[in-house]
Enzyme design. Structure first.
Site, short mmCIF file in Angstrom:
data_model
loop_
_atom_site.label_atom_id
_atom_site.label_comp_id
_atom_site.label_asym_id
_atom_site.label_seq_id
_atom_site.Cartn_x
_atom_site.Cartn_y
_atom_site.Cartn_z
N CYS A 26 0.77 -1.29 0.01
CA CYS A 26 0.21 -0.05 -0.15
C CYS A 26 1.00 1.02 0.10
CB CYS A 26 -0.94 -0.06 1.12
SG CYS A 26 -0.23 -0.09 2.70
N HIS A 551 24.05 13.30 -3.79
CA HIS A 551 22.95 13.00 -4.51
C HIS A 551 22.61 13.89 -5.74
CE1 HIS A 551 18.76 11.48 -5.10
NE2 HIS A 551 19.30 10.34 -4.24
#
Length: 639
Positions: A26, A551
């Site tokens: 979910c 990143h």
């Protein structure tokens, strides 16, 4: 984080691939159905980086991940055969030993979980269209409205078709046969028979014609029985003809049976359950709203809330609105408020950071990180959330707020509660505001047992030494270090990075740079510890022990390595200024991703502080970060 590494640890932790009967996810959880829960190592999984907590509810072994659960789910598909429909992941859990109510909840959650994301998106669009039409911004008779409404309503109209897919996967039936049965329920001539109101029969047997668009129970029952029938036919029919004879028998038997039995039964049952709940709200909307507002998060914890989702959908399909679901929204905002109260009161830096990020995610409807990571472990904040949810739910219930589309409660889905004339919507705003503020204030007043930070044991040394490390409340044996800029561009504070994990400094201190070029170079002499396969990020540890993560962009892992060229491998020795990575910033932006690049000291907790040395424009190789260790004074004297 390496999703594939985490995926391997999860598969091992649940007892291996052969112990898994099925897996769905979910918004925040991996929902396993295991053959033997005793083979799973729950304690080890809970200590694994990247996992918030582990729960066993509703016949499922639930691994709570957070917002990155789709990436982890996909990684499990890469490292194992669990998601392969021909493997164990698609087989029905026939011998699980799960019985009674728990098995019902497990089935419902497995069927609905894959649809919740698109259902929320469609619900938001439907709510926005309601607002636009009510305020006269869009003409309902216009083609623009018609096109957008088709996009918003298609999922709900053809819901039986989508449920046929997920139910067939759950019970191991033929997906295409299941979809065909669902299509027959929505076939134009069947709809015409119902609308005409004339008597219908099947070989003389009366057929009660119903409307099946947006229904839930009839198709689920039909596909479950179809799956059993297919297994029987495949056992007794010869191999040479079963590939077309079995579907033939399934269609000839199941379509009439569904129209005669499962359809009317499912519709009547769904309407009956909805009528009982609506009667409770009619008797006392204030009390009913308070009960649902107080208990919704407890229902979520035990997975029982899945039993109410078909009721919400049924009410919207039958009545065009649902008066039960709005009260549950108060519970969501209450837990967000309780998490905020923890953030404001705690003196534990790690907990403050966690509470801040989970408050944000809870406001957008994802409460599991807040509940499992903050409020429930501390107990009193969770109770404060229950009280706040009860008050907010009572206000919403008394206001008569209605939901006009489906979607997980949160800030983005508030438009689904705005109906004609806006009736009940002010009550919703009052209710969620009250639940949020009451929970936050109660949490702050009642307090909780504040976790002691690990470095607190070293505080006595602060009286004897005024070094920066000791002044911060800890003594580090790490030497001070300095990092040079790995790229050219404009320095941006981490707080302005559009990703809570970086902006909250949960991953460490540092800065970000909006690139002016497409080169990443080594920030110091050291060793490459991580070279992500997607090439979007890398980590280097200096010879003195500072660990730097670079990143490139936000969510660029989804590019799957496109527009990146790596020049390193894990374990490589590098020198300051050595080219590590190249990327095409313009193509990354064109693909819809931010290029702002966080440069993080991931082991910041080992140091007294990490100080930015640049503002504005910075060039590749300029001094960027001063990393202050426990021996800063000693290092300064040597200089």
């Amino acid at each position: 984080m390496s999703y594939e590494k985490l995926a391997k640890e999860i598969v091992e932790g649940v007892g291996g691939e052969k112990n898994v009967d099925s897996l769905v996810h979910c918004a925040t959880r991996l929902r396993f159905v295991l053959k033997d829960n005793a083979k799973a190592d729950k304690a080890k999984l809970e200590k694994t980086d990247g996992i918030i907590t582990v729960k066993e509810n509703g016949g499922q072994f639930q691994v709570v991940i957070g917002n990155t659960v789709p990436e982890v789910y996909a990684a499990i598909g890469k490292v194992s055969g669990i998601l392969d429909e021909s493997g164990s992941g698609s087989k029905e859990k026939e011998k699980s030993g799960k019985k009674g109510f728990g098995s019902v909840i497990e089935v419902i959650s497995s069927i609905f979980a894959p649809l919740m994301g698109v259902m929320a998106g469609a619900g938001i669009l439907k709510g926005l269209l309601l607002i636009a039409s009510n305020f006269g911004w869009l003409d309902k008779a216009g083609s623009t409205y018609t096109i957008l409404y088709a996009a918003a309503d298609a999922l709900f109209y053809f819901l039986p078709v989508l449920l046929a897919v997920t139910t067939a996967r759950k019970f191991g039936g033929n997906t295409f046969t299941a979809v065909t049965i669902a299509g027959a329920l929505l076939y134009p001539s069947i709809i015409e028979l119902k609308n005409a109101g004339t008597a219908a029969d099947f070989f003389g047997i009366p057929v009660i014609m119903m409307s099946y668009s947006s229904t839930v129970i009839p198709i689920i029952l039909a596909v479950i029985v179809m799956s059993k029938l297919e297994k029987f036919c495949n056992r007794v029919i010869h191999e040479s003809v079963k590939n077309f004879v079995t579907p033939l028998i399934s269609l000839v038997v199941m379509v009439p049976l569904t129209l005669m039995v499962f359809g009317p039964f499912g519709v009547y049952v769904g309407n009956g359950i909805a009528s009982v709940l609506l009667a409770a709200f009619s008797f006392s909307p204030l009390i009913a709203g308070a009960i649902l507002g107080a208990t919704w998060q407890m229902l979520v914890i035990f997975g029982v809330h899945w039993g109410l989702i078909p009721v919400f959908i049924n009410n919207i399909a039958v009545y065009g609105k649902d008066g039960i679901k709005p009260a549950a929204t108060a519970s969501v905002f209450a837990q967000a408020g309780a998490s905020l109260g923890v953030m404001l009161r705690t003196k534990n830096k790690k907990l403050r950071t966690l509470a801040g990020s989970t408050t944000l995610s809870a406001l957008f409807g994802i409460t599991e990180p807040a509940v499992y990571g903050v409020t429930l472990p501390l107990k009193r904040p969770f109770i404060a959330g229950i009280i706040g949810g009860a008050v907010g739910g009572a206000i919403i219930g008394q206001a008569g707020t209605q939901a006009f589309a489906s979607g997980a409660p949160g800030l983005l889905t508030l438009p689904i509660f705005y109906g004609p004339g806006g009736q009940g919507f002010p009550g919703l705003i009052m209710g969620i505001t009250a639940s949020f503020l009451i929970s936050a204030v109660l949490t702050y007043i009642l307090g909780f047992k504040d976790p002691v930070e690990e470095e607190d044991t070293a505080k006595p040394a602060a009286d004897k030494d005024n070094t920066p490390a000791n002044a911060a409340g800890k003594v580090s044996d790490k030497a001070s270090d300095k990092a040079f800029s790995p790229l050219s561009g404009t320095v941006v504070p981490l707080s302005e990075v559009p990703d809570p994990a970086f902006a909250s400094e949960a991953m460490g201190k540092g800065v970000a740079i909006e690139p002016a070029s497409g080169r990443i170079v080594a920030p110091f002499d050291g060793t490459v510890t991580v070279a992500f396969k997607k090439k979007h990020a890398l980590a280097v540890v200096s010879d003195k022990g500072a660990e730097i993560l670079v990143h490139v962009g936000i969510d660029t892992v989804k590019l799957d390595g496109q527009h990146f060229t790596s020049h390193i491998q894990e374990g490589d020795r590098v020198k300051a200024g050595q080219l590590l990575l190249e990327f095409d910033a313009e193509k990354i932006k064109a693909a819809g991703y931010h290029t702002v690049t966080p440069i993080i000291v991931t082991n910041s907790h080992d140091y007294a502080d990490v100080l930015p040395l640049q503002q504005g424009q910075v060039r590749e190789g300029d001094e960027l970060l001063q990393i202050i260790g426990g021996n800063e004074t000693e290092d300064s004297d040597k200089k």
